[in-house]
Scaffold this active site. Structure first.
Site, PDB file in Angstrom:
ATOM      1  N   SER A  54     -14.451  -0.381  -3.822  1.00 42.90           N
ATOM      2  CA  SER A  54     -15.010   0.983  -3.819  1.00 42.90           C
ATOM      3  C   SER A  54     -14.601   1.756  -5.074  1.00 42.90           C
ATOM      4  CB  SER A  54     -14.582   1.741  -2.561  1.00 42.90           C
ATOM      5  OG  SER A  54     -13.170   1.817  -2.480  1.00 42.90           O
ATOM      6  N   SER A  65      -6.446   0.707   3.779  1.00 43.74           N
ATOM      7  CA  SER A  65      -5.998   1.501   4.940  1.00 43.74           C
ATOM      8  C   SER A  65      -7.173   1.797   5.876  1.00 43.74           C
ATOM      9  CB  SER A  65      -5.286   2.786   4.501  1.00 43.74           C
ATOM     10  OG  SER A  65      -5.916   3.472   3.461  1.00 43.74           O
TER      11      SER A  65
END
Ligand SMILES: Nc1ncnc2c1ncn2[C@@H]1O[C@H](COP(=O)(O)OS(=O)(=O)O)[C@@H](OP(=O)(O)O)[C@H]1O
Ligand SMILES: Nc1ncnc2c1ncn2[C@@H]1O[C@H](COP(=O)(O)OP(=O)(O)O)[C@@H](O)[C@H]1O
Length: 205
Positions: A35, A105
């Site tokens: 990302s 995460s």
């Protein structure tokens, strides 16, 4: 555990931050593989460092070579990975640093558990919201292809969940705009919340 008493040090976090001319915080970048977490966090750290601020970048790929090299990618191992990282980041914030972290995460609970280690305003969540389709098209390490073919199990976004943040302080989609603009957005935010003195950044432009 009950026989262990917290020792209050003479020099506290605020004094350490004042000495460095900054307000110590943890900038927590979360998002899918590919990302742009490492790129964004690295470019922001460089801008801060070159302006004289005191920083440290914790990165998933690197931490998994040492502190967390015993851990894999089951949900339990990811939980433990992020528990350790959260505690290390807390020590570094205590040392007066502006700490940046770049970990997938993937769950809300993991991120909230790290947030809960910090007082209000000291944990800043930055959601790198680049869509899965873009991350998969980038596939810089060839991991999405391996995940699709079943060569890698439990791959985030393909065969393991990613829970979108519900209330991140900032959201940046790296498929839109350019890196310099994105870094400037982050710097403006850090100045606005007085983590840094924006006047110190004037040399950059
Ligand atoms: N199964 C699976 N799922 C996701 N990612 C995988 C997996 N296996 C290896 N990798 C590589 O490990 C990097 C992610 O590690 P993290 O420590 O950030 O993951 S986590 O926060 O514990 O979920 C991730 O790096 P980034 O691409 O920088 O995010 C991948 O390169
Ligand atoms: N801000 C950005 N704008 C455009 N492309 C980017 C940006 N950040 C990263 N990329 C592209 O995405 C790829 C993955 O970035 P990376 O920072 O390694 O992601 P992550 O750490 O989230 O896995 C890079 O190789 C680069 O090609």
């Amino acid at each position: 555990m009950t026989d262990i008493v917290w020792h209050q040090h003479v020099i506290d976090q605020a004094a350490r931050g004042d000495q460095k001319g900054q307000s110590p915080v943890l900038l927590w970048f979360t998002g899918l593989s590919g990302s742009g977490k490492s790129t964004l966090a690295g470019a922001l750290e460089r801008a801060l460092f070159e302006s004289g601020f005191h920083t440290y970048l914790l990165d998933g790929d690197n931490v998994r070579h040492g502190l967390c090299k015993d851990l894999g990618f089951s949900l339990e191992d990811r939980d433990e990975n992020l528990r350790r990282v959260g505690e290390v980041a807390k020590l570094m914030v205590d040392a007066g640093l502006v700490v940046l972290s770049a970990f997938i995460s993937p769950t809300l609970a993991e991120r909230e558990r790290v947030r809960a280690l910090f007082p209000e305003g000291k944990f800043i969540e930055i959601h790198v919201s680049t869509p899965l389709s873009v991350c998969e098209a980038r596939d810089p390490k060839g991991l999405y292809a391996k995940a699709r073919s079943g060569e890698i199990a439990n791959f985030t976004g393909i065969s393991s969940p990613y829970e979108q943040p519900l209330a991140a302080e900032l959201t940046i989609d790296t498929s839109k705009g350019d890196l310099t603009t994105q870094v400037n957005t982050l710097l403006d935010y850090l100045s606005a919340i007085q983590v840094i003195d924006g006047k110190q950044l004037s040399a950059l432009a």
